[in-house]
Design a protein around this motif. Structure first.
Motif, PDB file in Angstrom:
ATOM      1  N   GLY A   1      36.278  37.909  -3.313  1.00 37.91           N
ATOM      2  CA  GLY A   1      35.413  36.999  -4.055  1.00 37.91           C
ATOM      3  C   GLY A   1      36.060  36.598  -5.370  1.00 37.91           C
ATOM      4  O   GLY A   1      36.916  37.323  -5.902  1.00 37.91           O
ATOM      5  N   ALA A   2      35.652  35.441  -5.887  1.00 34.28           N
ATOM      6  CA  ALA A   2      36.142  35.007  -7.205  1.00 34.28           C
ATOM      7  C   ALA A   2      35.719  36.004  -8.279  1.00 34.28           C
ATOM      8  O   ALA A   2      36.418  36.176  -9.281  1.00 34.28           O
ATOM      9  CB  ALA A   2      35.620  33.608  -7.527  1.00 34.28           C
ATOM     10  N   ASP A   3      34.595  36.670  -8.064  1.00 36.27           N
ATOM     11  CA  ASP A   3      34.141  37.667  -9.043  1.00 36.27           C
ATOM     12  C   ASP A   3      35.184  38.755  -9.268  1.00 36.27           C
ATOM     13  O   ASP A   3      35.412  39.188 -10.393  1.00 36.27           O
ATOM     14  CB  ASP A   3      32.839  38.333  -8.564  1.00 36.27           C
ATOM     15  CG  ASP A   3      31.621  37.452  -8.785  1.00 36.27           C
ATOM     16  OD1 ASP A   3      31.734  36.432  -9.475  1.00 36.27           O
ATOM     17  OD2 ASP A   3      30.546  37.816  -8.258  1.00 36.27           O
TER      18      ASP A   3
ATOM     19  N   TYR B   1      28.593  31.282 -16.930  1.00 34.52           N
ATOM     20  CA  TYR B   1      28.352  32.250 -15.860  1.00 34.52           C
ATOM     21  C   TYR B   1      27.966  33.619 -16.457  1.00 34.52           C
ATOM     22  O   TYR B   1      28.717  34.183 -17.266  1.00 34.52           O
ATOM     23  CB  TYR B   1      29.626  32.355 -15.034  1.00 34.52           C
ATOM     24  CG  TYR B   1      29.535  33.216 -13.789  1.00 34.52           C
ATOM     25  CD1 TYR B   1      28.316  33.470 -13.167  1.00 34.52           C
ATOM     26  CD2 TYR B   1      30.687  33.745 -13.220  1.00 34.52           C
ATOM     27  CE1 TYR B   1      28.252  34.238 -12.020  1.00 34.52           C
ATOM     28  CE2 TYR B   1      30.639  34.509 -12.072  1.00 34.52           C
ATOM     29  CZ  TYR B   1      29.412  34.750 -11.477  1.00 34.52           C
ATOM     30  OH  TYR B   1      29.350  35.518 -10.349  1.00 34.52           O
TER      31      TYR B   1
ATOM     32  N   THR C   1      34.235  27.652 -17.058  1.00 36.82           N
ATOM     33  CA  THR C   1      33.683  27.463 -15.720  1.00 36.82           C
ATOM     34  C   THR C   1      33.502  25.964 -15.523  1.00 36.82           C
ATOM     35  O   THR C   1      32.813  25.322 -16.319  1.00 36.82           O
ATOM     36  CB  THR C   1      32.339  28.214 -15.609  1.00 36.82           C
ATOM     37  OG1 THR C   1      32.565  29.581 -15.935  1.00 36.82           O
ATOM     38  CG2 THR C   1      31.778  28.125 -14.204  1.00 36.82           C
TER      39      THR C   1
ATOM     40  N   ALA D   1      28.448  26.637 -14.729  1.00 33.78           N
ATOM     41  CA  ALA D   1      27.208  27.220 -14.225  1.00 33.78           C
ATOM     42  C   ALA D   1      26.510  27.811 -15.444  1.00 33.78           C
ATOM     43  O   ALA D   1      27.185  28.450 -16.260  1.00 33.78           O
ATOM     44  CB  ALA D   1      27.503  28.307 -13.209  1.00 33.78           C
TER      45      ALA D   1
ATOM     46  N   ASP E   1      37.411  28.662 -13.938  1.00 33.13           N
ATOM     47  CA  ASP E   1      36.650  29.069 -12.764  1.00 33.13           C
ATOM     48  C   ASP E   1      36.111  27.824 -12.063  1.00 33.13           C
ATOM     49  O   ASP E   1      35.150  27.200 -12.509  1.00 33.13           O
ATOM     50  CB  ASP E   1      35.509  29.999 -13.207  1.00 33.13           C
ATOM     51  CG  ASP E   1      34.675  30.496 -12.030  1.00 33.13           C
ATOM     52  OD1 ASP E   1      34.795  29.943 -10.917  1.00 33.13           O
ATOM     53  OD2 ASP E   1      33.886  31.430 -12.232  1.00 33.13           O
TER      54      ASP E   1
ATOM     55  N   ALA F   1      34.691  27.562  -9.087  1.00 35.95           N
ATOM     56  CA  ALA F   1      33.885  27.969  -7.928  1.00 35.95           C
ATOM     57  C   ALA F   1      33.168  26.775  -7.288  1.00 35.95           C
ATOM     58  O   ALA F   1      32.968  26.753  -6.071  1.00 35.95           O
ATOM     59  CB  ALA F   1      32.865  29.032  -8.345  1.00 35.95           C
ATOM     60  N   TYR F   2      32.793  25.795  -8.114  1.00 39.10           N
ATOM     61  CA  TYR F   2      31.994  24.670  -7.606  1.00 39.10           C
ATOM     62  C   TYR F   2      32.770  23.364  -7.546  1.00 39.10           C
ATOM     63  O   TYR F   2      32.184  22.301  -7.340  1.00 39.10           O
ATOM     64  CB  TYR F   2      30.742  24.499  -8.485  1.00 39.10           C
ATOM     65  CG  TYR F   2      29.880  25.740  -8.495  1.00 39.10           C
ATOM     66  CD1 TYR F   2      29.103  26.067  -7.387  1.00 39.10           C
ATOM     67  CD2 TYR F   2      29.867  26.614  -9.584  1.00 39.10           C
ATOM     68  CE1 TYR F   2      28.328  27.213  -7.369  1.00 39.10           C
ATOM     69  CE2 TYR F   2      29.098  27.768  -9.580  1.00 39.10           C
ATOM     70  CZ  TYR F   2      28.332  28.056  -8.468  1.00 39.10           C
ATOM     71  OH  TYR F   2      27.573  29.196  -8.455  1.00 39.10           O
TER      72      TYR F   2
ATOM     73  N   THR G   1      36.504  29.784  -4.705  1.00 35.16           N
ATOM     74  CA  THR G   1      35.808  30.709  -3.816  1.00 35.16           C
ATOM     75  C   THR G   1      35.527  30.061  -2.466  1.00 35.16           C
ATOM     76  O   THR G   1      35.404  28.833  -2.393  1.00 35.16           O
ATOM     77  CB  THR G   1      34.483  31.185  -4.432  1.00 35.16           C
ATOM     78  OG1 THR G   1      33.828  32.043  -3.512  1.00 35.16           O
ATOM     79  CG2 THR G   1      33.551  30.017  -4.744  1.00 35.16           C
TER      80      THR G   1
ATOM     81  N   SER H   1      32.825  31.101  -0.989  1.00 34.78           N
ATOM     82  CA  SER H   1      31.399  31.437  -0.871  1.00 34.78           C
ATOM     83  C   SER H   1      30.483  30.221  -0.820  1.00 34.78           C
ATOM     84  O   SER H   1      29.354  30.333  -0.362  1.00 34.78           O
ATOM     85  CB  SER H   1      30.956  32.276  -2.067  1.00 34.78           C
ATOM     86  OG  SER H   1      31.623  33.503  -2.093  1.00 34.78           O
ATOM     87  N   LYS H   2      30.939  29.090  -1.342  1.00 30.84           N
ATOM     88  CA  LYS H   2      30.037  27.939  -1.502  1.00 30.84           C
ATOM     89  C   LYS H   2      30.345  26.867  -0.469  1.00 30.84           C
ATOM     90  O   LYS H   2      29.618  26.714   0.494  1.00 30.84           O
ATOM     91  CB  LYS H   2      30.166  27.375  -2.915  1.00 30.84           C
ATOM     92  CG  LYS H   2      30.281  28.413  -4.026  1.00 30.84           C
ATOM     93  CD  LYS H   2      28.982  29.109  -4.311  1.00 30.84           C
ATOM     94  CE  LYS H   2      29.149  30.185  -5.376  1.00 30.84           C
ATOM     95  NZ  LYS H   2      27.923  30.971  -5.538  1.00 30.84           N
TER      96      LYS H   2
ATOM     97  N   ARG I   1      32.894  37.446   1.170  1.00 29.81           N
ATOM     98  CA  ARG I   1      33.544  37.802  -0.085  1.00 29.81           C
ATOM     99  C   ARG I   1      35.046  37.473  -0.086  1.00 29.81           C
ATOM    100  O   ARG I   1      35.895  38.358  -0.020  1.00 29.81           O
ATOM    101  CB  ARG I   1      33.337  39.300  -0.416  1.00 29.81           C
ATOM    102  CG  ARG I   1      31.943  39.827  -0.250  1.00 29.81           C
ATOM    103  CD  ARG I   1      30.934  39.141  -1.165  1.00 29.81           C
ATOM    104  NE  ARG I   1      31.289  39.234  -2.559  1.00 29.81           N
ATOM    105  CZ  ARG I   1      31.491  38.169  -3.354  1.00 29.81           C
ATOM    106  NH1 ARG I   1      31.361  36.937  -2.884  1.00 29.81           N
ATOM    107  NH2 ARG I   1      31.825  38.331  -4.602  1.00 29.81           N
ATOM    108  N   VAL I   2      35.361  36.202  -0.153  1.00 28.36           N
ATOM    109  CA  VAL I   2      36.763  35.804  -0.312  1.00 28.36           C
ATOM    110  C   VAL I   2      36.868  34.738  -1.407  1.00 28.36           C
ATOM    111  O   VAL I   2      36.144  33.737  -1.377  1.00 28.36           O
ATOM    112  CB  VAL I   2      37.367  35.233   0.996  1.00 28.36           C
ATOM    113  CG1 VAL I   2      38.852  34.885   0.781  1.00 28.36           C
ATOM    114  CG2 VAL I   2      37.222  36.220   2.147  1.00 28.36           C
TER     115      VAL I   2
HETATM  116  N1  PMP Z   1      32.079  31.889 -10.437  1.00 29.23           N
HETATM  117  C1  PMP Z   1      30.918  31.269 -10.680  1.00 29.23           C
HETATM  118  C2  PMP Z   1      30.808  30.310 -11.813  1.00 29.23           C
HETATM  119  C3  PMP Z   1      29.811  31.521  -9.867  1.00 29.23           C
HETATM  120  O1  PMP Z   1      28.637  30.943 -10.121  1.00 29.23           O
HETATM  121  C4  PMP Z   1      29.939  32.405  -8.783  1.00 29.23           C
HETATM  122  C5  PMP Z   1      28.762  32.674  -7.873  1.00 29.23           C
HETATM  123  N2  PMP Z   1      27.870  33.631  -8.374  1.00 29.23           N
HETATM  124  C6  PMP Z   1      31.156  33.042  -8.590  1.00 29.23           C
HETATM  125  C7  PMP Z   1      32.218  32.755  -9.422  1.00 29.23           C
HETATM  126  C8  PMP Z   1      31.319  34.082  -7.537  1.00 29.23           C
HETATM  127  O2  PMP Z   1      32.096  33.685  -6.475  1.00 29.23           O
HETATM  128  P1  PMP Z   1      32.385  34.744  -5.323  1.00 29.23           P
HETATM  129  O3  PMP Z   1      31.220  34.714  -4.398  1.00 29.23           O
HETATM  130  O4  PMP Z   1      33.629  34.228  -4.708  1.00 29.23           O
HETATM  131  O5  PMP Z   1      32.578  36.089  -5.955  1.00 29.23           O
END
Ligand code: PMP
Length: 351
Positions: A85-87, A111, A151, A155, A180, A182-183, A206, A208-209, A217-218
């Protein structure tokens, strides 16, 4: 409590959005997941991995996933790091690029995981006030903090900073800038190409979206040799398991399905934003897969969220300024979005 490290004794863990009990029928618009399931190829790939067996460790650096990502971006696989995951990659960045006691800078609000990571690494936060609807504060680029996080789209506001500005932040920063994204797949532009010009830039993405793989979780990071090396120094031994790696490759290879998800989200985001505005909500322009909205006079965000919850519709509301009174709604599929709009109108929200 005395067992816990002194600096963490009064800390709070990251607070994720509510997860309804498995198997129950809820409309879940609170954690920015995909409105559709992943490509059908993902299930097939997972079954193939399981049939082949699970007793071996996976590739330590998920080489197959790296190769596919690098191919898509037209870069060398050596410039890609894949994570759980990006997290996880954010956490690695906080560990690799700042010493305990250093500052980490980010615009605020952003975030909500970032303050948690700062605390864990013993970093002091430098928050640059970024009121909703306004441009990125100039002070962010000028800060000499050794680690910065942007970000983009942000977010939870959905605001997009143009690549020119991101480039200026990189050029003015003495340390690492984590972008970041992610979106970014839902936005008009992304800034991954800037890594060629700025060796201090680390871009995170990510699956995830826009690839609908939150359950797997990648995530991945893209950057120049030094930032990639930094992440490699602190990464886990086998962060991406064999099943997740196979799922990721299959999802990345089905670009048609990925585009279908992205197009659906953008179309529904605009429809949902329009419907909310008609009901009197103030809606921030969003470049992501969620919208930030403030209910009209006479309706109050936390009460509204509770009433929606009674109808098994989950959205997220924010308690702290400058977002107190705002609601964040993940863009769902057309039926889910319509159900939300109908519920709000039944609850008497109107302009
Ligand atoms: N970065 C941001 C800004 C997010 O909102 C999210 C989702 N919670 C993530 C990263 C997490 O991404 P991942 O599911 O890949 O861990």
């Amino acid at each position: 409590v005395t067992l816990i490290r002194r600096s963490l004794r009064d800390a709070a863990p990251y607070e994720p959005g509510e997860q309804p009990p498995p198997g129950e029928d809820w409309i879940k618009l609170n954690t920015n997941e995909s409105p559709l399931e992943p490509s059908a190829r993902v299930g097939e790939a997972i079954r193939r991995v399981v049939a082949r067996g699970l007793r071996r460790y996976p590739q330590p650096q998920a080489d197959e996933v790296r190769r596919v990502i690098a191919g898509r971006l037209g870069i060398d696989p050596a410039g890609v790091v894949v994570g759980n995951g990006a997290d996880e990659l954010l956490r690695l960045a906080f560990t690799a690029f700042a010493e305990p006691g250093d500052r980490v800078a980010y615009p605020w609000p952003t975030y909500s995981l970032l303050p948690v990571l700062a605390r864990v690494q013993g970093l002091s936060e430098e928050r640059h006030a970024w009121p909703p609807g306004e441009p990125l504060p100039g002070s962010f680029a000028l800060s000499d903090a050794p680690l910065k996080v942007l970000t983009n789209p942000n977010a939870p506001t959905g605001a997009l900073v143009p690549c020119d500005t991101v480039g200026e932040v990189c050029a003015q920063s003495p340390g690492v800038v984590v972008l970041d994204e992610a979106y970014a797949d839902f936005a008009r532009t992304d800034c991954a190409h800037l890594v060629e010009r700025h060796g201090n830039l680390l871009v995170l993405r990510t699956l995830s979206k826009s690839y609908a793989l939150a359950g797997m979780r990648v995530g991945f990071a893209v950057g120049g040799p030094e930032v990639v090396r930094g992440l490699e120094l602190v990464r886990d031994s086998y962060p991406v398991d064999s099943v997740a790696a196979a799922a990721a490759v299959a999802a990345l290879e089905d670009q048609r399905h990925h585009r279908h998800i992205v197009e659906l989200v953008i179309r529904e985001r605009e429809r949902l934003s329009g419907a909310l505005r008609e009901m009197g909500f103030t809606v921030l322009p969003s470049e992501a897969n969620f919208v930030m909205a403030r209910p009209p006079q006479g309706s109050e965000a936390s009460g509204l969220c509770a009433q929606l919850r009674e109808r098994r519709i989950l959205v997220r509301h924010f308690a702290h300024d400058p977002l107190a009174g705002w609601i964040r709604v993940t863009v769902g599929n057309p039926e889910e979005n319509s159900a939300l709009i109908d519920a709000l109108s039944e609850l008497g929200v109107r302009a």
